[in-house]
Design an enzyme around this catalytic site. Structure first.
Site, short mmCIF file in Angstrom:
data_model
loop_
_atom_site.label_atom_id
_atom_site.label_comp_id
_atom_site.label_asym_id
_atom_site.label_seq_id
_atom_site.Cartn_x
_atom_site.Cartn_y
_atom_site.Cartn_z
N GLU A 1 0.88 -1.26 0.51
CA GLU A 1 0.08 0.02 -0.16
C GLU A 1 0.78 1.19 -0.11
O GLU A 1 0.50 2.58 -0.54
CB GLU A 1 -1.37 0.42 1.72
CG GLU A 1 -0.06 -0.15 2.92
CD GLU A 1 -1.12 0.21 3.78
OE1 GLU A 1 -2.28 0.78 4.05
OE2 GLU A 1 -0.62 -0.22 5.07
N ASP B 1 0.66 -9.83 3.86
CA ASP B 1 -0.22 -10.04 4.66
C ASP B 1 -1.33 -10.11 4.04
O ASP B 1 -2.54 -9.98 4.37
CB ASP B 1 -0.34 -8.33 5.09
CG ASP B 1 0.53 -7.93 6.56
OD1 ASP B 1 1.39 -9.49 6.70
OD2 ASP B 1 0.43 -6.51 7.34
N ARG C 1 0.15 -27.45 28.11
CA ARG C 1 -0.16 -25.90 27.76
C ARG C 1 -1.26 -25.21 26.50
O ARG C 1 -1.48 -25.47 25.75
CB ARG C 1 1.76 -25.12 27.70
CG ARG C 1 2.41 -25.60 28.41
CD ARG C 1 3.46 -25.21 28.21
NE ARG C 1 4.64 -25.45 29.54
CZ ARG C 1 5.91 -25.75 29.26
NH1 ARG C 1 6.41 -25.63 28.47
NH2 ARG C 1 6.64 -25.88 30.69
N GLU D 1 -0.43 -9.76 14.70
CA GLU D 1 -0.03 -8.68 15.39
C GLU D 1 -0.80 -7.74 16.00
O GLU D 1 -0.52 -6.24 16.60
CB GLU D 1 1.74 -8.07 14.77
CG GLU D 1 1.07 -7.89 12.89
CD GLU D 1 2.42 -7.07 12.62
OE1 GLU D 1 3.45 -8.35 13.24
OE2 GLU D 1 1.83 -6.65 11.39
N HIS E 1 9.96 -12.47 11.88
CA HIS E 1 10.88 -11.85 10.10
C HIS E 1 10.66 -13.28 9.09
O HIS E 1 10.85 -13.26 8.37
CB HIS E 1 11.43 -11.14 10.37
CG HIS E 1 11.07 -9.55 10.43
ND1 HIS E 1 10.78 -9.25 11.93
CD2 HIS E 1 11.03 -8.78 9.95
CE1 HIS E 1 10.48 -8.09 12.03
NE2 HIS E 1 10.45 -7.56 10.43
N GLN F 1 8.65 -15.44 9.23
CA GLN F 1 7.83 -15.20 7.58
C GLN F 1 8.30 -15.18 6.09
O GLN F 1 6.86 -15.20 5.16
CB GLN F 1 6.02 -14.95 8.81
CG GLN F 1 6.00 -15.47 9.37
CD GLN F 1 4.73 -14.53 10.24
OE1 GLN F 1 3.53 -14.53 10.21
NE2 GLN F 1 5.19 -13.67 11.25
N ARG F 2 9.05 -14.14 6.97
CA ARG F 2 9.01 -12.79 5.13
C ARG F 2 10.63 -13.78 4.63
O ARG F 2 11.00 -13.14 3.00
CB ARG F 2 9.48 -11.71 6.00
CG ARG F 2 8.03 -10.99 5.65
CD ARG F 2 8.31 -9.39 5.52
NE ARG F 2 8.97 -8.97 5.71
CZ ARG F 2 9.12 -7.64 6.01
NH1 ARG F 2 8.01 -7.46 7.13
NH2 ARG F 2 10.76 -6.85 6.45
O1 F6P Z 1 5.18 -6.40 5.11
C1 F6P Z 1 3.87 -6.26 5.95
C2 F6P Z 1 4.61 -6.67 7.25
O2 F6P Z 1 4.91 -8.03 7.04
C3 F6P Z 1 3.67 -6.35 8.04
O3 F6P Z 1 2.86 -7.76 8.74
C4 F6P Z 1 4.00 -6.03 9.32
O4 F6P Z 1 3.79 -5.23 10.58
C5 F6P Z 1 6.08 -4.89 8.32
O5 F6P Z 1 5.72 -5.89 7.47
C6 F6P Z 1 6.93 -5.32 9.36
O6 F6P Z 1 8.20 -4.70 8.66
P1 F6P Z 1 9.01 -4.34 9.36
O7 F6P Z 1 9.99 -4.77 10.81
O8 F6P Z 1 10.32 -4.73 8.12
O9 F6P Z 1 8.85 -2.93 9.69
#
Ligand code: F6P
Length: 343
Positions: A103, A128, A163, A223, A273, A275-276
């Protein structure tokens, strides 16, 4: 024609596959050169970039991250920023730009196109999956798979120790990752930004489950999820150049609240992270490749001010302004399906 490519915002598995797709399609069409601008809009401001060729983008398909680097630089933070971008592009002989971003990055792209007439075609990116104009963004499916693997692993240790395990996943505005991974991993509660949650109700549902003989539970929380009444915010919250606060930590609060209200031993994991990072799934490699090729075709057709997107199984072009008008929030019907398995 010389085309600039940049990757902005949080990185995402599949960015390199998009870059490869653009360059390969352009090489096939012939008559195109490519410049990769470094670190998102920072490179568009400074003109810092590298030449990209079919050879230099070979082997990128499975590679995570972005070879161009990324940043959350916003040219609209300064009065001269947009004009500086236009000057840098002209200095580098760049005739059209393909920004790959979410975005924020594409918001800048839309404004530069509308305000200064810079020829731009956008490619939607975010793990996301909360961007309008496309059913899915690439990177999302990879993130869901990583989160699902984590839930599977938490399940066995939750069962052994009786747990409550709380897994925090990404999702600032939308609970797509939480809901998809929670459904795939068999979560007993899923908390998302779209619906404020009542911690008493969450605890009551865990208690019902435990009263019926189960001795462990899995809670997945996005989050950006918020409890009714909110949580005390940290002092000196940091915001990026687009005004977003740094999220993370709702699971810490939840662990404490659930344990003190129910007496069930609880542990939280923040996946963050992980996840990325790393290689994209086959699905994301294919989607990213299709987006890259389609973006190049849009440039060749002069379809500027547009973004490529996925509608059902087709790649389409949508107006950047329409795509960015609203974030794409979770489909309530999907959440209701997930709820069948809660408690
Ligand atoms: O790219 C989106 C995202 O993964 C969000 O879910 C998260 O809040 C944000 O990036 C965190 O990114 P950074 O830690 O790189 O700023």
């Amino acid at each position: 024609m010389r085309i600039g490519i940049l990757t902005g915002g949080g990185d995402c598995p599949g960015l390199n596959a998009v870059i490869r797709g653009i360059v390969r399609k352009g090489s096939r069409l012939g008559g195109y050169e490519f410049v990769g601008l470094r670190n998102g809009w920072a490179g568009a401001l400074s003109g810092d970039g590298i030449d990209l060729t079919k050879e230099s983008t070979s082997g990128l398909l499975p590679r995570g991250g972005t070879i161009l680097g990324s940043s959350r630089t916003n040219p609209y933070k300064t009065d001269d920023g947009p004009a500086q971008v236009a000057r840098s592009l002209a200095d580098r002989g760049i005739d059209a730009l393909i920004p790959i971003g979410g975005e924020d990055t594409l918001g800048v792209a839309g404004r530069l196109h509308d305000d200064l007439g810079i020829p731009i075609v956008g490619v939607p990116k975010t793990i996301d999956n909360d961007l309008g104009g496309t059913d899915f963004t690439f990177g999302f499916q990879t993130a869901v798979q990583i989160a699902t693997d984590a839930i599977d692993r938490l399940h066995t240790t939750a069962e052994s120790h009786h747990r409550v395990m709380i897994l925090e996943v990404m999702g600032r505005h939308a609970g797509w990752i939480a809901t998809h991974s929670g459904m795939a991993g068999g979560a007993d509660a899923i908390l998302v930004p779209e619906r404020e949650f009542d911690v008493d109700e969450v605890c009551a549902s865990l208690q019902r489950r435990h009263n019926s003989g189960r001795t462990f539970s899995i809670v997945v929380v996005a989050e950006g999820a918020k409890p009714v009444g909110g949580v005390p915010s940290a002092d000196g919250e940091q915001v990026d150049e687009f005004g977003h606060v740094r999220l993370g930590g709702i699971a810490v609060w939840l662990e404490r609240e659930i344990e003190s209200r129910t007496g069930y031993e609880s542990r939280m994991t923040i996946l963050g992270h992980v996840q990325r990072g790393g290689t994209p799934t086959a699905y994301d490699r294919v989607l990213a490749t299709r987006f890259g090729v389609a973006a190049m075709e849009a440039v060749a057709d002069g379809a500027f001010g547009q973004m490529v997107g996925l509608h059902a199984t087709d790649i389409v072009r949508v107006d950047l302004a329409d795509a960015l008008a609203e974030p794409k929030l979770l489909d309530p019907a999907l959440y209701e399906t997930a709820e069948v398995f809660f408690g």
